[in-house]
Each structure stands twice: as structure tokens, then as C-alpha cells.
Design a protein around this motif. Sequence first.
Motif, PDB file in Angstrom:
ATOM      1  N   TYR A   1       0.820  -1.215   0.000  1.00 13.27           N
ATOM      2  CA  TYR A   1       0.000   0.000   0.000  1.00 13.27           C
ATOM      3  C   TYR A   1       0.853   1.263   0.000  1.00 13.27           C
ATOM      4  N   ALA A   2       1.865   1.293   0.879  1.00 11.29           N
ATOM      5  CA  ALA A   2       2.688   2.504   1.028  1.00 11.29           C
ATOM      6  C   ALA A   2       3.495   2.816  -0.227  1.00 11.29           C
ATOM      7  N   THR A   3       3.800   1.790  -1.021  1.00 10.51           N
ATOM      8  CA  THR A   3       4.573   2.033  -2.247  1.00 10.51           C
ATOM      9  C   THR A   3       3.677   2.309  -3.448  1.00 10.51           C
ATOM     10  N   ILE A   4       2.470   1.719  -3.447  1.00 10.48           N
ATOM     11  CA  ILE A   4       1.547   1.935  -4.582  1.00 10.48           C
ATOM     12  C   ILE A   4       0.858   3.294  -4.474  1.00 10.48           C
ATOM     13  N   LEU A   5       0.329   3.588  -3.282  1.00  2.00           N
ATOM     14  CA  LEU A   5      -0.417   4.839  -3.096  1.00  2.00           C
ATOM     15  C   LEU A   5       0.378   5.782  -2.195  1.00  2.00           C
ATOM     16  N   THR A   6       1.208   6.568  -2.806  1.00  2.00           N
ATOM     17  CA  THR A   6       1.925   7.626  -2.092  1.00  2.00           C
ATOM     18  C   THR A   6       1.130   8.919  -2.185  1.00  2.00           C
ATOM     19  N   ASN A   7       1.494   9.893  -1.370  1.00  2.00           N
ATOM     20  CA  ASN A   7       0.831  11.196  -1.432  1.00  2.00           C
ATOM     21  C   ASN A   7       0.979  11.832  -2.809  1.00  2.00           C
ATOM     22  N   ALA A   8       2.174  11.680  -3.388  1.00  2.89           N
ATOM     23  CA  ALA A   8       2.416  12.259  -4.715  1.00  2.89           C
ATOM     24  C   ALA A   8       1.521  11.606  -5.761  1.00  2.89           C
ATOM     25  N   ARG A   9       1.350  10.285  -5.660  1.00  3.26           N
ATOM     26  CA  ARG A   9       0.515   9.580  -6.639  1.00  3.26           C
ATOM     27  C   ARG A   9      -0.957   9.962  -6.476  1.00  3.26           C
ATOM     28  N   VAL A  10      -1.402  10.100  -5.245  1.00  4.91           N
ATOM     29  CA  VAL A  10      -2.790  10.511  -5.006  1.00  4.91           C
ATOM     30  C   VAL A  10      -3.010  11.919  -5.547  1.00  4.91           C
ATOM     31  N   THR A  11      -2.027  12.803  -5.331  1.00  5.94           N
ATOM     32  CA  THR A  11      -2.126  14.168  -5.869  1.00  5.94           C
ATOM     33  C   THR A  11      -2.227  14.143  -7.388  1.00  5.94           C
ATOM     34  N   ASN A  12      -1.423  13.283  -8.031  1.00  4.29           N
ATOM     35  CA  ASN A  12      -1.474  13.163  -9.496  1.00  4.29           C
ATOM     36  C   ASN A  12      -2.826  12.632  -9.963  1.00  4.29           C
ATOM     37  N   LEU A  13      -3.385  11.671  -9.207  1.00  4.22           N
ATOM     38  CA  LEU A  13      -4.714  11.153  -9.562  1.00  4.22           C
ATOM     39  C   LEU A  13      -5.771  12.238  -9.414  1.00  4.22           C
TER      40      LEU A  13
END
Length: 323
Positions: free
Chosen positions: A134-146
Amino acid sequence: MASFNHTPSDPSTFILLGIPGLEAAHIWISIPLSTFYIISLLGNFTVLFLVGKEQTLHKPMYLLICILSFTEIGTSTSVIPKALCIFWFNLQNITVGGCLTQTFFLHAFSMMHSSVLVTMAFDRYVAICNPLRYATILTNARVTNLGLVGLVRAVLFILPMPLFLSRLPFCGNRIIPHTYCDHMSVAKISCGNITLNKIYGLVMAFIVMVLDLTLIALSYGLIIRSVLRISSKKAHQKALSTCTAHISVMLISYPLLLFSTLTHRFGQGISPHVHIILANIYILIPPLLNPFIYGVKTKELHDKLGRYIHRILSCRATDIEPG
């Protein structure tokens, strides 16, 4: 309240009637409307404040809750203040530019809201089906990009709506029997061909109601399959309990959106004031309830709010103690 002549002398303005047939009750309708709007603003801004203030809440799930609160503030604020101006002051005139701007922001925030719910479903899928990653798939940066992808999708898909409306001719009738400038409400008063508007509106409804719900259903199908493989009933309940807040928000948002959309397009036998009230309920109820749902169902958010309230009450008690 005094009534204006419903014939705009300025060709650059429209008239929003509010709720036709219930003009005498406008002031009474405004009381719950304004109350719910203020409570929804307080709830959503509280969520934004707590997550922004607390470093321990700077996590993907809480970032998604913040984006959801932002879209809900935007959705309700694009509609309710103008509706209250109609109910309180009979300020029914709205410029064509203002009307098209309201249409854009209303539908853009609604589509972004749906994008956030899809991303939240993906978040729950990863948390339950791939907890170690979870911590590697959904990072804060990735959520921001989504979140940015959802924003770009909303802007690109909704921008044609006001552009199509701006090309329509409006002959004598410039009266919109509604509290706000919805895409089809504006298109229906045109004396031109609105086939393109109808088709594009249906395509957008398909994207939100079919594509987004299909992605959410796929995520929950995988979640259920993963949970059923767990032998412990206690583990079943713990895994599914992490989804209850998201499921509750969807059960509030999508049925109201579906019902409002269907009555707008196919509910010719439904009284206009019923449709308009339902449309306003769809705009107001999710932003009102969702902060409370996440505040109750999300333990960390609930605990942080409780600590802030306790701290404020303690400070007040200290201030009033006799010196």
C-alpha cells in the motif's frame, strides 16, 4: 415579496425563477437551505483544517478526503448563494456569462467528485488486497497526481457544455424555471436545435454513471473476492469496516444524482417544483453528510477532532477561572 416582470429587457441576461409554483414559500425554503449550507461549509472546512494541521493525517486516504471536501464545497457554493439571493432578495437576473460560468463549475465539480470516489475505491482495493504494498503503490504524490487527472478530466469534458450553450439562439424566452443554470435547463429554453446538447449531456451522464460506477464495482468485486479468501470472520468484518465510510458516501451521492438526472430528462409527468427540489437536494445533502460520515467512521479523524474540541473547551475553562 414583490415580483419582478419576468421579461428581461437586457438580451445579455437570463431570469432564474427559483421554484415555480412555490414562490410564496421561497423565504421558508431558504431557512433549511441556508442552514444546511452553513453546516456543510463548517464540516468540510473542518476536515480540511484538521488534515492540513496534523502531520499524522498527511496520508493518501486523508488527502482523498480533503479533495472530496474541496469538490463538495465547490459544488454547493456554485449554486446555493445564488439560490439564496433569489429566495431572500428576488435577485432573479443573471448574466449570460454568469449563467454559463455557473454551469461549468457545477458540472465540473460534480464530475471531479465522481473521480474522487473512483480513486477512493482503488485506495480501498489496494489497502485490503495488497496491504504490504500500500505505502509504495499509493503515495501522497501519486494521489495528488490522480486528483489532478480527475481535475483535467472534469475541465476537458465539461468545458464544451457552456461552449455549446453559447452558440444557441435565445429568442423571446430567457426565463429559466430553476434555482441555478443547469446545462439542460438552459438548453431547453433555446429556440434553436439542442440535439447536440442532449447527446453530449447523455455522454457525460454515461461517463459518470456507467464508467465510474463500473470501475468502482470492479474494485469492490476484487475486494469481496479477497475478503472471502480470509478464513477468520473477525478479519472479514475488520476488512469490510474500512470500506463503510466510502460505501455510505456513494449511497448518498450516486442514487441522488441518478434520480435527479432521470427526472430531468424523462420525468415529464413530475411537477417542475418536485424536480427542482430534488436537484437542490442532490447539490446540498452529500456535502452536508459526508464530513460527518468520515468524522464518525474514520477513527484518526474522529480522535483528532475530539482532541481539538477538548483543547478549546479546556482553554475556555481556564480563561473563565477567577484570578
